[in-house]
Enzyme design. Structure first.
Site, PDB file in Angstrom:
ATOM      1  N   ARG A  42      48.087  50.744  31.835  1.00 35.17           N
ATOM      2  CA  ARG A  42      48.747  49.476  32.178  1.00 35.17           C
ATOM      3  C   ARG A  42      48.583  48.445  31.071  1.00 35.17           C
ATOM      4  O   ARG A  42      49.269  47.421  31.090  1.00 35.17           O
ATOM      5  CB  ARG A  42      48.249  48.945  33.511  1.00 35.17           C
ATOM      6  CG  ARG A  42      46.755  48.796  33.601  1.00 35.17           C
ATOM      7  CD  ARG A  42      46.336  48.383  34.983  1.00 35.17           C
ATOM      8  NE  ARG A  42      47.058  47.200  35.427  1.00 35.17           N
ATOM      9  CZ  ARG A  42      47.011  46.752  36.657  1.00 35.17           C
ATOM     10  NH1 ARG A  42      46.342  47.398  37.572  1.00 35.17           N
ATOM     11  NH2 ARG A  42      47.651  45.667  36.989  1.00 35.17           N
ATOM     12  N   ASP A  52      50.043  44.549  40.572  1.00 37.10           N
ATOM     13  CA  ASP A  52      49.863  45.830  41.242  1.00 37.10           C
ATOM     14  C   ASP A  52      50.961  45.963  42.289  1.00 37.10           C
ATOM     15  O   ASP A  52      51.501  44.969  42.745  1.00 37.10           O
ATOM     16  CB  ASP A  52      48.510  45.855  41.957  1.00 37.10           C
ATOM     17  CG  ASP A  52      47.460  46.497  41.094  1.00 37.10           C
ATOM     18  OD1 ASP A  52      47.782  46.817  39.935  1.00 37.10           O
ATOM     19  OD2 ASP A  52      46.339  46.664  41.584  1.00 37.10           O
ATOM     20  N   ASP A  98      39.581  45.899  34.874  1.00 38.37           N
ATOM     21  CA  ASP A  98      39.653  44.439  34.959  1.00 38.37           C
ATOM     22  C   ASP A  98      38.525  43.791  34.172  1.00 38.37           C
ATOM     23  O   ASP A  98      38.736  42.831  33.438  1.00 38.37           O
ATOM     24  CB  ASP A  98      39.543  44.003  36.426  1.00 38.37           C
ATOM     25  CG  ASP A  98      40.868  44.133  37.142  1.00 38.37           C
ATOM     26  OD1 ASP A  98      41.871  43.658  36.590  1.00 38.37           O
ATOM     27  OD2 ASP A  98      40.898  44.711  38.244  1.00 38.37           O
TER      28      ASP A  98
END
Lengths: 675, 688
Positions: free
Chosen positions: A478, A494, A583
């Site tokens: 991503r 998301d 993250d």
């Protein structure tokens, strides 16, 4: 009548004489040619016959240049064009092979090798490599290596010695480049050799300590001047700074001189460093302390002088004029002092605080030479975040980066691309697409399909283009720099994120003012866990935060490039194995670049109630403690970065009239206030 | 003249008979005398008439009559230049001494004619360009006519053209300058002494002769062009190969062989039978090759830059002109000689945007440093000056950024990302005149803020003494009273020595409605934005389309561009800027009008940082019955007009509108969230 006539006659007579007196002298002077006066001439004379002077070249004729054949390098001297074979660098990229070390290997050296191996330059085959690196022993007593097998007269070799190695070489350096600590100016070959800083024995290998300057202040130190001493300490000299008014004029107060042999870092505004080679060690100390180095006729080349503009951080003065230097330092405008001090800190942190940074900088310089026109522009080297974090492979145009808009007078594009990651369940996020596409700033929507299920054939009609990209089922995908992303801003989402159009609009407007930061809706915060003796982080709602979740966040597309091409591979693999880690990693990366916390914007509480129960273990609104494995992730990241880069923030940016007691009709983002 | 005088003497006898005739004579006489007087007057006193313009003390000499110096054949020839020379070994800085202006002094030796034993001149007379060079130096600030004060001496021996030079004899003439610092137009890395010699451009005579209007950047007809005539056959082969491979995009020019009489060869170039005007043809190309000729330095570089064509330097070891300060990466492409065959693909890989940037930069380099002999001379002296006075050196940006970039860019003085430690706290500065009661309430309120480290009261009333020490409220931090010499608003922004913290809270003596939580939170916000103004009441500037000017707005708007300094945090550095670096007459204007000091501060900070303000916490209705709080005052109509006037005045002084409009304000993370108030760090926010 008679008297009138007489009077007028006399008048005429008088006038005539006046005329003669006034007129004749200048005429005489004109008639006699002017003689040059004796005495000092006033400037270069303007020649009477300057028009007659010939031009040094005859413009009517073509210059008769006798053509000259290409030059072969003269013996002993090398320069980049003559002694380095760039054709070995396939695709114009630098690949480095490091010679293995024979025999026992010291811990320092092992870690240096490890950090090169972890970098994007490293290769294991000598055939692929265009630079062969030879590490000199790091201890003075160490033995020098024998001639390496692929030596080839030293062509495309770099001999790197972090510490001055007194050992006798068993071979001639030939065409090899030398990266040496504080080389003397007489032997240094500009544009070919690389000047390294003289590092202390115990220099940290990774991360490194931040600079000592804790405030933007021209003179926080007690002393104006510190002198480097031979024993390695510093000698501070009087002039109390609190007595210095802000216009920069200090009273001449050469108070009691103090010596702090124990203090290795000087506490002063300027640090005088003599020009002899051993004193180069003081240079880094001064840099770290935020003490402006004043180098007195240095006989050694300043570190990385090829790319670093030292005039912005240090002063090279003439040791023969000490009084003049002192006076100039005292008279120096405050704005300049402040700028110099800040630059010392930036340079220290960007290139010098660890051995790893020094080595990567060296390789980056050589890569820049190979790149030629697409190398780092000078500004990238000399302003935060520095060349190791601003990659020229992304762009050579400064306004493409998030960091230089102020310097360039530019601003980021006022559109964004939404990048929606669809994971395991493979449900097309129809509602989310509609909400995002409704934003006036949305340029396109990219769906990154990472589910086992095939993507649906039909997608909802949207006002903006919708592109489906087939992902490779890896979480780190991503953050891949997809070429389809054509805006500066990315809204990372998301599939099960829930956002309203006005939330998106407001967050984007905020991001435009902070293009180098992440602007997100949901936050985590990190903390030091005394009990476990390590870092931890929590999704608990708290009064402060240090990370924003990338399941709903705006950030600059440059961070995709940085994530993919500059992070060590080990860290990216870690993120792939523990998805919550991704993250943390992204937040670590952005924080280590900007040194600022991310930004939080309001996020409606109604999202939680409206959502179906979450299927995935992560996602916005899911207030779940990260798994123990994930807790460890932050410690592994901190180890990988060599320090904890995260910075906490205690504020949230709301619309100006957010929940103010005023008519809702006046408010631009009124739907943010839904109960 | 004499005749007329004679005539007048005889005049009286004839007058009775010839009355009318005489009158004509007299009139003529007077006119002649008068005209003569006027003419003389003009001649003597007219300041700019042709003759008097050359002040008699300034020499005006012929180049031909200069003193002759005979060089004996056995006079010493200096050693070869010392290659290890550096600024700190070979340059005699003692001669430069201390100079408060940080400017070197340059002396020019007077012109002499050197002849050898046989009386044959060693060099031809000085060239036009060298004369221009010396004139430019003598007209600059660097010039001195006193050799004892000079730290740099320039010989009046023309070395510009190597062709007309008798090397050995010139060397004898220069014998006293063996360690001379050389400024030359074709250094190679083998002989160039880094940081000592100065590599200067080879001046192109075409710069002055040909008028070549600027052509904007962008794609041009030819991608790559070679215009040099005297090239080694090896290079020519390479170029021909390039041309054959890439066709139309590459153009290789050569000397013209069949030019008609009277056409200057230097202004024409040919490709097969096609004739091109030089240097105009350079404007048709995006990239122009600059190859090594007999010497490394080529005048063509100057022509190429001028045409806005990006020079492709293929001359290994060539030290580019002024490379010590100019960033040639931004204006040229350097290709190693061995890679000459790949030059086309190398250039093609450069993105279009970068190419245009380089074209612009090339033209700017020419304009600033190549255009004339004078520009070259001044740049050279500046470089030497920067070395001698490094602490006053010109920065990279000053040398390299074209004016358009300089105008649009902002260099934030607080550019280092740094969050100041919380322990430092802030200093509150209260400006007061005589509202003692209200002042004491403010002091008591502010002293409750945990991070307050000092309180400074600026007593702006000269007619009244501040209250006695015993009457002041007792607070936990040091309280200092500063008395001012004059009742000026700018006293609020003076960088007092008493301010020891970075953060300053400016607060009016009637702002009693801010809670301790709000102030503490404001300080925390400032720590995250230390280079901005962080304040409570926000204001906006708007463009009034009807009046065509700026308007001040204090209504409930969705946007903010200013915060009032009646309650605002900022870095103390801005106090220094406000007091010493405020542009134009703004400071006096503010003091004269007793208004708008806060708008001036907003302008100053936004202009220098390029960043917007941060408004903290929700808007409050400042319900304060006994005091004219900021909001109450702002409602006044005349006040609004005056404030609008300030914005227009300041915008014209700054030459731009620096204020930035934002749509956000800062609140605590959990502000108005569904969360127990007890657990919030700053619960008491927004309450009245």
């Amino acid at each position: 009548m008679q008297s009138w006539r007489r009077k007028s006659l006399w008048l005429a007579l008088l006038a005539s004489w006046l005329l003669i007196l006034l007129g004749v002298f200048p005429l005489l002077r004109l008639a006699v040619p002017a003689r040059p006066r004796a005495g000092a001439p006033q400037g270069w004379p303007s020649w009477l016959d300057a028009e007659l002077l010939q031009s040094f070249s005859q413009p009517e004729e073509l210059p008769e240049d006798s053509p000259q054949p290409p030059q072969a390098p003269r013996g002993g001297s090398c320069n980049w064009g003559a002694c380095f074979d760039t054709s070995k660098c396939r695709g114009g990229t630098l690949k480095v092979f490091v010679y293995p070390v024979a025999g026992p290997i010291s811990e320092t050296r092992r870690r240096i090798l490890a950090s090169i191996e972890g970098s994007r330059y490293h290769t294991l085959s000598t055939a692929e490599a265009c630079l062969l690196l030879l590490l000199s022993p790091d201890t003075p007593a160490g033995k020098c290596d024998p001639v390496p097998p692929q030596w080839d007269g030293g062509r495309n070799h770099l001999v790197l010695s972090l510490h001055p190695a007194p050992c006798l070489r068993t071979f001639q350096l030939g065409k090899a480049m030398v990266a040496d600590a504080s080389p003397t100016v007489d032997t240094f070959r500009p544009g070919f050799d690389v000047a390294l800083p003289l590092l202390p024995e115990a220099h940290p290998l990774q991360g490194g300590a931040p600079g000592r300057l804790r405030q933007h202040s021209p003179r926080p130190g007690v002393a104006l001047l510190a002198l480097a001493e031979e024993r390695g300490g510093w000698h501070t000299a009087g002039t109390n700074s609190s007595a210095c008014p802000w216009d920069g004029r200090c009273e001449q107060d050469h108070g009691p001189k103090q010596t702090h042999p124990g203090a290795t870092l000087p506490n002063a505004t300027f640090c005088l460093i003599p020009g002899r080679s051993p004193d180069a060690l003081h240079f880094l100390q001064a840099l770290q302390a935020g003490c402006i180095p004043v180098l007195l006729s240095p006989r050694w080349e300043l570190p990385f002088s090829e790319v670093i503009d030292w005039t912005k951080a240090a002063i090279v003065a003439d040791e023969r004029l000490p009084l003049q230097v002192l006076a100039a330092l005292q008279e120096m405008p405050l704005t300049r002092v402040l700028a110099l001090r800040q630059q010392t800190q930036f340079l220290w942190d960007a290139y010098f605080s660890s051995v790893e940074k020094v080595i990567l900088t060296t390789l980056e310089i050589i890569q820049d030479r190979i790149f030629g026109a697409s190398a780092h522009p000078s500004l990238l080297w000399n302003s935060p975040p520095g060349a190791l974090l601003a990659l020229p492979t992304f762009s050579t145009s400064l306004s493409d980066f998030p960091f230089y808009h102020l310097q360039q007078g530019s601003r980021p594009l006022d559109r964004f691309s939404a990048l929606i990651w669809v994971g395991a369940p493979g449900q097309p996020p129809l509602k989310l697409i509609q909400a995002v596409a409704g934003s006036q700033h949305c340029a396109q929507i990219l769906v990154l399909w990472s589910s086992e299920k095939p993507p649906p054939a039909r997608w909802p009609e949207t006002a903006v283009p919708l592109i489906v990209i087939d992902g490779r089922r890896k979480v780190s995908d991503r953050f891949f720099p997809y070429s389809a992303i054509n805006t500066d801003a990315i809204l990372s989402l998301d599939a099960h994120s829930s956002l309203s159009t006005s939330e998106v609009d407001f967050a984007f407007v905020v991001w435009q003012h902070f293009p180098e930061r992440m602007v997100g809706f949901l936050t985590w915060s990190h903390f030091w866990d005394e009990a476990r003796g390590g870092w931890g982080y929590t999704a608990e709602r708290a009064n402060e935060f240090s990370m924003v979740l990338t399941s709903a966040a705006f950030y600059h597309r440059y961070y995709h490039t940085l994530f993919t091409h500059s992070l060590p591979k080990a860290l990216r693999t870690l993120a792939d194995e523990a998805p919550t880690c991704v993250d943390v990693l992204m937040n670590f990366l952005v924080a280590s670049v900007t040194k600022w916390p991310p930004i939080k914007v309001p996020y409606g509480t109604w999202h939680q109630e409206a959502r179906p129960p979450p299927l995935a273990p992560r996602g916005p609104g899911l207030r779940q403690e990260p798994q123990p494995a994930a807790q460890d992730c932050i410690n592994q990241m901190a180890a990988g970065f060599g320090r904890m880069p995260l910075v906490s923030s205690r504020l949230r940016l709301d619309p100006v009239l957010f929940k103010d007691p005023v008519s809702v009709l006046r408010k631009k983002y009124r739907s943010l206030e839904k109960p | 003249m004499c005749a007329s005088v004679k005539y007048s003497i005889r005049g009286p006898a004839l007058i009775p008979r010839m009355k009318i005739k005489h009158r004509i004579y007299y009139i003529t006489l007077f006119s002649v005398v008068l005209l003569g007087l006027i003419a003389t007057g003009v001649f003597q006193f007219w300041p700019h008439s042709i003759e008097s313009s050359s002040d008699w003390s300034v020499e005006k000499r012929s180049i031909r009559d200069v003193p002759v110096v005979r060089l004996p054949a056995d006079s010493p020839v200096p050693e070869r230049g010392d290659l290890s020379c550096r600024m700190h070994t070979c340059f005699d800085v003692y001669r430069c001494g201390f100079n408060p202006k940080n400017k070197i002094k340059v002396y020019i030796y007077s012109l002499k004619k050197y002849v050898d034993d046989a009386g044959v001149p060693v060099s031809s007379s000085i060239s036009r360009e060298y004369n221009e060079l010396l004139t430019a130096i003598s007209e600059s600030d660097y010039y001195t006519d006193d050799i004892t004060r000079a730290c740099l001496c320039v010989p009046a021996i023309d070395l510009l053209s190597q062709d007309a030079l008798r090397v050995r004899e010139t060397a004898q003439a220069l014998a006293q300058l063996s360690r001379a610092l050389l400024a030359g137009g074709g250094f190679s890395t083998w002989t160039y002494r880094q940081g000592y010699d100065v590599s200067i451009p080879v001046y192109s005579p075409l710069s002055a002769e040909v008028d070549l209007p600027e052509k904007g950047p962008g794609p041009r007809r030819y991608f790559l062009l070679s215009s040099q005539v005297a090239l080694h056959p090896e290079y020519r082969e390479e170029l021909a190969a390039l041309e054959a491979r890439h066709g139309e995009a590459v153009l290789v020019l050569d000397k013209c062989t069949n030019l008609s009489e009277g056409v200057p060869a230097v202004r024409k170039r040919c490709h097969q039978h096609q004739v091109f005007d030089y240097p105009q043809v350079l404007q048709e190309a995006t990239f122009c090759v600059v190859l090594r000729g007999a010497r490394l330095g080529q005048a063509v570089l100057s022509d190429v830059l001028r045409a806005g064509c990006v020079p492709v330097i293929i001359a290994d070891a060539y030290v580019l002109p002024f490379s010590e300060v100019l960033d040639w990466k931004r204006a040229s492409v350097v290709v190693p000689e061995e890679k000459m065959s790949d030059v086309y693909s190398i250039l093609r890989s450069i993105p279009q945007r970068q190419t245009e940037e380089m074209q612009r930069q090339a033209r700017w380099f020419w304009e600033a440093y190549f255009q004339s002999i004078k520009a070259i001379a001044l740049a050279t002296l500046q470089i030497i000056n920067d070395r001698i006075y490094p602490y006053a050196a010109i920065s990279y940006e000053d040398w390299n950024d074209p004016p358009t970039v300089k105008w649009g860019s902002v260099s934030n003085p607080l550019f280092l990302p740094l969050i100041p430690p919380q322990s430092q706290g802030f200093t509150a500065i209260v400006l007061t005149y005589d509202r003692v009661e209200s002042l004491f309430r403010v002091i008591t309120e502010v002293s409750k803020v945990p991070s307050l480290s000092k309180l400074l009261v600026v007593w702006n009333n000269q007619n009244k003494n501040p209250p006695e020490d015993s009457l002041w409220p007792k607070i936990r931090v040091p309280l200092k009273v500063v008395r001012t010499a004059e009742n000026k608003l700018s006293n609020r922004f003076f960088p007092y020595n008493e301010i020891e913290t970075e953060a300053v809270l400016a607060i009016d003596d009637d702002i009693i409605m801010l809670t301790s939580d709000e102030l503490q939170f404001g300080y925390e916000v400032w720590r995250e934005f230390p280079d901005r103004l962080v304040g409570y009441p926000g204001r906006l500037h708007l463009w009034d389309h009807e009046m065509n000017k700026w308007k001040y707005e204090s209504e409930w708007t969705n946007e903010v561009s200013m915060v009032l300094t009646g309650a605002a945090f900022y870095h103390k550095y801005f106090n220094y800027l406000y007091t010493y670096k405020m542009p134009g007459d703004i400071k006096n204007w503010v003091d004269a009008h007793m208004n708008c000091e806060d708008i001036a501060m907003n302008f100053l900070v936004a202009n220098v940082t390029g960043k917007a303000v941060i408004k903290v916490t929700p808007r409050k209705k400042f319900k304060c019955p006994e005091c004219t709080a900021i909001d109450g005052l702002s409602l006044d109509q005349t006040h609004m007009v005056e404030r609008s006037e300030c914005i227009n005045k300041f915008a014209s002084v700054f030459g731009t509108m620096p204020l930035k409009v934002v749509e956000h304000r800062a609140d605590p993370v959990l502000y108005k969230d569904d969360f127990p108030e007890k657990l919030k760090s700053f619960p008491n926010i927004g309450s009245l």
